[in-house]
Write an enzyme that holds these catalytic residues in place. Structure first.
Site, PDB file in Angstrom:
ATOM      1  N   GLN A  88       0.852  -1.204   0.000  1.00 45.99           N
ATOM      2  CA  GLN A  88       0.000   0.000   0.000  1.00 45.99           C
ATOM      3  C   GLN A  88       0.881   1.246   0.000  1.00 45.99           C
ATOM      4  O   GLN A  88       0.382   2.359  -0.063  1.00 45.99           O
ATOM      5  CB  GLN A  88      -0.870   0.022   1.260  1.00 45.99           C
ATOM      6  CG  GLN A  88      -1.799  -1.158   1.372  1.00 45.99           C
ATOM      7  CD  GLN A  88      -2.387  -1.244   2.776  1.00 45.99           C
ATOM      8  OE1 GLN A  88      -3.361  -0.577   3.084  1.00 45.99           O
ATOM      9  NE2 GLN A  88      -1.818  -2.059   3.626  1.00 45.99           N
ATOM     10  N   HIS A 106      -1.404   1.317  -4.429  1.00 45.97           N
ATOM     11  CA  HIS A 106      -1.825   2.713  -4.227  1.00 45.97           C
ATOM     12  C   HIS A 106      -0.977   3.699  -5.028  1.00 45.97           C
ATOM     13  O   HIS A 106      -0.964   4.889  -4.725  1.00 45.97           O
ATOM     14  CB  HIS A 106      -1.778   3.062  -2.730  1.00 45.97           C
ATOM     15  CG  HIS A 106      -2.865   2.397  -1.937  1.00 45.97           C
ATOM     16  ND1 HIS A 106      -2.892   2.374  -0.563  1.00 45.97           N
ATOM     17  CD2 HIS A 106      -3.986   1.731  -2.347  1.00 45.97           C
ATOM     18  CE1 HIS A 106      -3.981   1.723  -0.158  1.00 45.97           C
ATOM     19  NE2 HIS A 106      -4.648   1.315  -1.211  1.00 45.97           N
TER      20      HIS A 106
HETATM   21  P1  NAD Z   1      -1.525   3.034   8.682  1.00 45.67           P
HETATM   22  O1  NAD Z   1      -0.776   4.283   8.892  1.00 45.67           O
HETATM   23  O2  NAD Z   1      -2.985   2.993   8.722  1.00 45.67           O
HETATM   24  O3  NAD Z   1      -1.020   1.934   9.705  1.00 45.67           O
HETATM   25  C1  NAD Z   1       0.311   1.648   9.886  1.00 45.67           C
HETATM   26  C2  NAD Z   1       0.440   0.496  10.891  1.00 45.67           C
HETATM   27  O4  NAD Z   1       1.836   0.270  11.039  1.00 45.67           O
HETATM   28  C3  NAD Z   1      -0.130   0.830  12.292  1.00 45.67           C
HETATM   29  O5  NAD Z   1      -1.048  -0.173  12.668  1.00 45.67           O
HETATM   30  C4  NAD Z   1       1.103   0.808  13.209  1.00 45.67           C
HETATM   31  O6  NAD Z   1       0.856   0.149  14.442  1.00 45.67           O
HETATM   32  C5  NAD Z   1       2.087  -0.026  12.395  1.00 45.67           C
HETATM   33  N1  NAD Z   1       3.483   0.286  12.655  1.00 45.67           N
HETATM   34  C6  NAD Z   1       4.050   1.494  12.906  1.00 45.67           C
HETATM   35  N2  NAD Z   1       5.377   1.354  13.059  1.00 45.67           N
HETATM   36  C7  NAD Z   1       5.657   0.044  12.897  1.00 45.67           C
HETATM   37  C8  NAD Z   1       6.841  -0.731  12.936  1.00 45.67           C
HETATM   38  N3  NAD Z   1       8.032  -0.177  13.163  1.00 45.67           N
HETATM   39  N4  NAD Z   1       6.757  -2.066  12.733  1.00 45.67           N
HETATM   40  C9  NAD Z   1       5.546  -2.652  12.500  1.00 45.67           C
HETATM   41  N5  NAD Z   1       4.391  -1.981  12.450  1.00 45.67           N
HETATM   42  C10 NAD Z   1       4.446  -0.641  12.639  1.00 45.67           C
HETATM   43  O7  NAD Z   1      -1.011   2.549   7.352  1.00 45.67           O
HETATM   44  P2  NAD Z   1      -1.727   1.725   6.283  1.00 45.67           P
HETATM   45  O8  NAD Z   1      -2.694   0.775   6.941  1.00 45.67           O
HETATM   46  O9  NAD Z   1      -0.663   1.192   5.452  1.00 45.67           O
HETATM   47  O10 NAD Z   1      -2.646   2.757   5.424  1.00 45.67           O
HETATM   48  C11 NAD Z   1      -2.394   4.089   5.222  1.00 45.67           C
HETATM   49  C12 NAD Z   1      -2.279   4.496   3.762  1.00 45.67           C
HETATM   50  O11 NAD Z   1      -1.453   5.656   3.747  1.00 45.67           O
HETATM   51  C13 NAD Z   1      -1.574   3.531   2.875  1.00 45.67           C
HETATM   52  O12 NAD Z   1      -2.505   2.980   2.050  1.00 45.67           O
HETATM   53  C14 NAD Z   1      -0.573   4.352   2.049  1.00 45.67           C
HETATM   54  O13 NAD Z   1      -1.042   4.521   0.745  1.00 45.67           O
HETATM   55  C15 NAD Z   1      -0.510   5.678   2.703  1.00 45.67           C
HETATM   56  N6  NAD Z   1       0.802   5.995   3.323  1.00 45.67           N
HETATM   57  C16 NAD Z   1       1.938   5.549   2.726  1.00 45.67           C
HETATM   58  C17 NAD Z   1       3.168   5.785   3.311  1.00 45.67           C
HETATM   59  C18 NAD Z   1       4.418   5.253   2.640  1.00 45.67           C
HETATM   60  O14 NAD Z   1       4.430   5.061   1.424  1.00 45.67           O
HETATM   61  N7  NAD Z   1       5.488   4.972   3.388  1.00 45.67           N
HETATM   62  C19 NAD Z   1       3.245   6.483   4.514  1.00 45.67           C
HETATM   63  C20 NAD Z   1       2.045   6.967   5.095  1.00 45.67           C
HETATM   64  C21 NAD Z   1       0.818   6.708   4.471  1.00 45.67           C
END
Ligand code: NAD
Length: 234
Positions: A88, A106
């Site tokens: 995602q 995404h």
């Molecule tokens: P989310 O932000 O809803 O959830 C992230 C999850 O990761 C949380 O449940 C949290 O507990 C967990 N988490 C945080 N740090 C962690 C770690 N070190 N190890 C393991 N787990 C950890 O993210 P989502 O469910 O992926 O959905 C949000 C949407 O936002 C995505 O679809 C994406 O498109 C977008 N997004 C992308 C990025 C990126 O590309 N890096 C960053 C932020 C948001």
């Protein structure tokens, strides 16, 4: 031949220094999600949205893949074309780590396209251009190649097929809140997969996991992957 499918979310990139939504009270880098991640937000204020994604693109280039991304590369090296990865995330860190069979459902920060003629451009080629870059072919405005809320994710046919045919489904760093990805574990389980979760907090769809490891994926995932490689032959 054991088939393995992985799904990753923002949590896998957290230890690289890219914040998730949940860590920031539902904000994406201090912006309201509906302002910067919806077609309506883009229509209202395309220059703010472009500024936001140019910053996200620059940020993604300034960080490195972490041990969790690298563990998935190892898994792919072991299982070859029996392994696939759905993400995602839009940060490109899986490709930079070396993963190859990746479905970026995404979209991706590295790309953008014309809202009229759909010609695609690399963001690195337009980053110095005006606030709202324009298509060199038809002159209409370009938009980031990101699937915003309310839009249909990419690769859904391929993903459905993978979910129905995998033996093991490994889900990493995702809250189980954002649909349709949050529902993938149910489909895979219904079709007989063994489901494994790795996440900092218990996800909303915890009931569908056969095995759940709570903690940082940078610590835990390499161990989970090591066990999978020892247990299952390609
Ligand atoms: P989310 O932000 O809803 O959830 C992230 C999850 O990761 C949380 O449940 C949290 O507990 C967990 N988490 C945080 N740090 C962690 C770690 N070190 N190890 C393991 N787990 C950890 O993210 P989502 O469910 O992926 O959905 C949000 C949407 O936002 C995505 O679809 C994406 O498109 C977008 N997004 C992308 C990025 C990126 O590309 N890096 C960053 C932020 C948001």
């Amino acid at each position: 031949m054991t088939k393995i499918l992985a799904l990753t979310g923002a949590g896998i990139s957290a230890e690289s220094g890219i914040r998730t939504f949940r860590d920031s009270n539902g904000l994406w880098e201090d912006h309201r999600v509906e302002d910067v991640a919806s077609p309506e937000g883009f229509r209202k204020d395309p220059s703010t949205v472009w500024e936001f994604y140019k910053q996200r693109y620059a940020q993604s280039l300034g960080v490195d893949p972490n041990s969790a991304h690298l563990a998935l590369v190892k898994l792919e090296e072991h299982f070859g074309d029996s392994f696939h990865l759905i993400t995602q995330n839009v940060d490109g860190l899986h490709f930079r780590a070396g993963s190859q069979r990746v479905y970026e459902m995404h979209g991706r920060l590295q790309s953008c396209f014309c809202i009229s003629c759909r010609t695609h451009y690399k963001v690195q080629d337009i980053i110095m251009e005006s606030e709202v870059p324009r298509c060199k072919k038809c002159g209409d405005i370009l938009r980031p190649d990101i699937v915003w809320f309310g839009e249909i994710p990419y690769y859904l046919y391929e993903i459905e097929d993978l979910l129905k045919n995998t033996d093991i489904f490994l889900i990493v760093g995702t809250s189980g809140v954002v649909y349709p990805a949050a529902g993938f574990v149910m489909t895979a389980k219904l079709f007989g997969a063994y489901t494994i979760g790795v996440n900092l907090e218990k996800p909303d769809n915890l009931g569908f996991f056969d095995e759940f490891h709570q903690g940082k994926c940078g610590d835990i995932l390499p161990k989970v992957v090591g066990k999978l490689i020892d247990t299952y032959e390609h």
